[in-house]
Design a protein around this motif. Structure first.
Motif, short mmCIF file in Angstrom:
data_model
loop_
_atom_site.label_atom_id
_atom_site.label_comp_id
_atom_site.label_asym_id
_atom_site.label_seq_id
_atom_site.Cartn_x
_atom_site.Cartn_y
_atom_site.Cartn_z
N UNK B 121 0.95 -1.28 0.01
CA UNK B 121 -0.07 0.00 0.26
C UNK B 121 0.79 1.34 0.05
N UNK B 122 1.95 1.54 0.72
CA UNK B 122 2.70 2.57 0.72
C UNK B 122 3.21 2.77 -0.64
N UNK B 123 3.79 1.79 -1.43
CA UNK B 123 4.25 2.13 -2.69
C UNK B 123 3.05 2.34 -3.54
N UNK B 124 1.97 1.76 -3.42
CA UNK B 124 0.90 2.08 -4.47
C UNK B 124 0.35 3.45 -4.14
N UNK B 125 0.40 4.01 -3.00
CA UNK B 125 -0.06 5.49 -2.79
C UNK B 125 0.71 6.28 -3.46
N UNK B 126 2.29 6.10 -3.31
CA UNK B 126 3.27 6.88 -4.12
C UNK B 126 3.19 7.03 -5.68
N UNK B 127 2.77 5.60 -6.08
CA UNK B 127 2.47 5.57 -7.62
C UNK B 127 1.44 6.17 -8.10
N UNK B 128 0.49 6.24 -7.33
CA UNK B 128 -0.89 7.03 -7.61
C UNK B 128 -0.57 8.54 -7.63
N UNK B 129 0.08 8.74 -6.49
CA UNK B 129 0.58 10.24 -6.41
C UNK B 129 1.56 10.87 -7.36
N UNK B 130 2.45 9.95 -7.98
CA UNK B 130 3.48 10.54 -8.94
C UNK B 130 2.51 10.71 -10.15
N UNK B 131 1.63 9.70 -10.54
CA UNK B 131 0.58 9.85 -11.84
C UNK B 131 -0.04 10.99 -11.66
N UNK B 132 -0.88 11.26 -10.59
CA UNK B 132 -1.55 12.39 -10.40
C UNK B 132 -0.98 13.65 -10.25
N UNK B 133 0.23 13.86 -9.89
CA UNK B 133 1.04 15.16 -10.15
C UNK B 133 1.52 15.40 -11.27
#
Lengths: 276, 245
Positions: B121-133
């Protein structure tokens, strides 16, 4: 089932009961009770009666389950698909928008039931087999866990998946004269997990017994599991039409006629239809 | 007045369809992801004594960035929903825990601190965040993919560190993880089956973990690209006429 025979411009708003959750709750209740019963049966008889294939108890408590389900499952599949086919809509070009919307709702609930059963089959009972492998050194391909996993939970979700697809093909114009590629993948690819058991059991019987879960022998399951991702395309394809129908039924906006959808289903898969 | 009532009903119906779509999507992706994960990285996920420094942080991130990338490809591109990775990883997590609790522990009695799954989950949140930003899947592959590999071990370390405390057992040095697997008998997983770091004459003992994480980050970048396009394929909205089949 009410059948509209004419195309009208002014559309009466359907009753709220047309989009009820009731059938889903009934199905989920049946599934839940059934799965709890299966788990209780496993906990009661797997260790007590299911450790030695070469005992009479094993035949009584486990092989009888296998033979029964192997008869019931194809019978159910054939009966369900035959019933859906016999009661198919033979005048789909005249389908009223409210009725089409209601059928999309039924399809949606059918797909939810399919994915719930897919969860039990592909996730719960599949990894469950992982722990049974660590409990016995197997003396048969038909271990208690395999009897539930391969020959019960997989066929059950296949029945639901194929059934839902036949429902769409016999009730909805978009699916009546063409195969939806993502829907066929969504239903067909996890379906192929069951035939792949053939490779799996051949490999384990003739080749190696030890249970490395990540062994290449198991990668056929993996590739067929990928097909579940086609739920993305399935909804991407169906949702624009649903929104188009909602706008027609509730806001009186024009929508593509069923006769057109029958012949050119891709017309109603465009994202522009989702715009307000 | 009638129009207002009709619009309210239409909106309510749209929300109901949203629930149908989200629930079925969650369960389908959960099932596909779980099958994929358990048969490509499952053994490292099942057992605490497989969670080593060399293979686990290589295999798990590389194999598990697949479904997140595919989900992002559709959920972000078509709906600007920045939850593709978290959505799929939460599904996997649910499937794993249901099974470890009810079956590994509940049915065959392996203690949960032997069979708890890894977290993504931590990596998944980072991955989603990078795509969103960034709003850019190439940058997400390059930055998010590397972070996916690097963050795997640190985010799991708090869970597994207690099992790496050494013990002396009948004159042998063992970790608690080794001792747990020694005590709780698995019929089909003899010790030689497990793929963990055993040391080589060509490696430097101190650099194992960092090198593995960096390597898995690099492979995750490549997997992300491949699976982003796989996501497009699975989001294809084509029909094929019956006469052509």
């Amino acid at each position: 089932m009410a059948q509209a025979t004419t195309q009208t411009v002014s559309i009466s708003i359907p009753e709220k009961s047309a989009f009820s959750w009731k059938n889903l709750w009934i199905a989920l209740a049946i599934i839940t009770v059934f799965e709890i019963a299966v788990n209780v049966y496993e906990r009661t008889f797997a260790i007590a009666k299911g450790l030695d294939y070469f005992t009479p108890q094993y035949q009584t408590y486990w092989m009888s389950i296998l033979y029964t389900e192997l008869i019931l499952e194809p019978t159910t599949l054939i009966a369900l698909c035959s019933w859906l086919w016999v009661t198919r809509d033979r005048a789909m070009e005249n389908l009223a928008p409210a009725e089409e919307l209601r059928r999309y709702w039924n399809l949606g609930l059918f797909v939810v039931v399919y994915t719930v059963l897919l969860y039990w089959g592909a996730s719960y009972y599949t990894e469950q087999d992982g722990t049974w492998h660590q409990t016995v050194i197997r003396d048969t391909d038909f271990t208690p866990s395999h009897i539930i996993e391969f020959y019960q939970s997989y066929p059950i979700y296949i029945i639901a998946g194929v059934g839902s697809m036949v429902y769409a093909m016999t009730r909805l114009p978009a699916y009546a004269r063409a195969f939806s590629v993502p829907y066929a993948v969504l239903v067909g690819s996890p379906l192929m997990i069951f035939p792949n058991v053939g490779l799996n059991e051949f490999g384990h019987t003739r080749w190696f017994m030890e249970e490395l879960f990540v062994a290449p022998l198991h990668w056929g399951f993996v590739m067929f599991g990928w097909g579940a991702l086609a739920i993305l395309g399935t909804w991407l394809q169906a949702c624009p039409r649903v929104l188009e129908l909602i706008k027609q039924v509730y806001y009186g906006k024009p929508a593509t006629a069923p006769a057109v959808v029958l012949n050119e289903p891709e017309k109603v898969t465009k994202m522009e239809l989702c715009e307000i | 007045m009638q129009q207002v009532a009709a619009e309210a009903e239409a909106r309510a119906l749209e929300r109901k369809f949203d629930i149908v779509v989200l629930v079925s999507m969650f369960l389908a992706i959960l099932s596909g992801f779980h099958i994929h994960q358990m048969l490509t990285a499952g053994d490292w996920s099942f057992w605490i004594d497989w969670k080593d420094r060399m293979w686990w942080p290589v295999v798990a991130p590389i194999m598990d960035i697949t479904f997140p990338a595919a989900c992002q490809a559709i959920l972000w591109s078509k709906f600007k929903m920045p939850i593709g990775a978290t959505f799929s990883c939460a599904g996997l997590f649910f499937g794993q825990w249901m099974n470890r609790y009810w079956n590994f522990w509940g049915w065959t009695h392996y203690p949960l601190n032997f069979v708890f799954p890894e977290t993504l989950l931590p990596q998944a949140i980072v991955l989603d965040g990078v795509l969103m930003i960034t709003n850019n899947f190439v940058l997400t592959a390059l930055i998010g993919g590397e972070l996916w590999g690097w963050l795997f071990y640190p985010s799991n370390w708090p869970m597994i560190a207690p099992y790496h405390v050494p013990v002396e057992y009948y004159g042998q040095l063992m970790s608690v993880a080794d001792l747990i697997q020694y005590e709780y008998i698995r019929t089909s997983t003899p010790e030689y089956i497990r793929m963990v770091e055993t040391g080589t004459m060509r490696s430097f003992a101190g650099g194992v973990l960092g090198v593995s994480a960096f390597f898995s980050g690099f492979c995750s970048v490549i997997m992300y690209f491949i699976w982003w396009y796989f996501g497009y394929f699975f989001g294809w909205t084509k029909f094929v006429k019956h006469s052509k089949v």
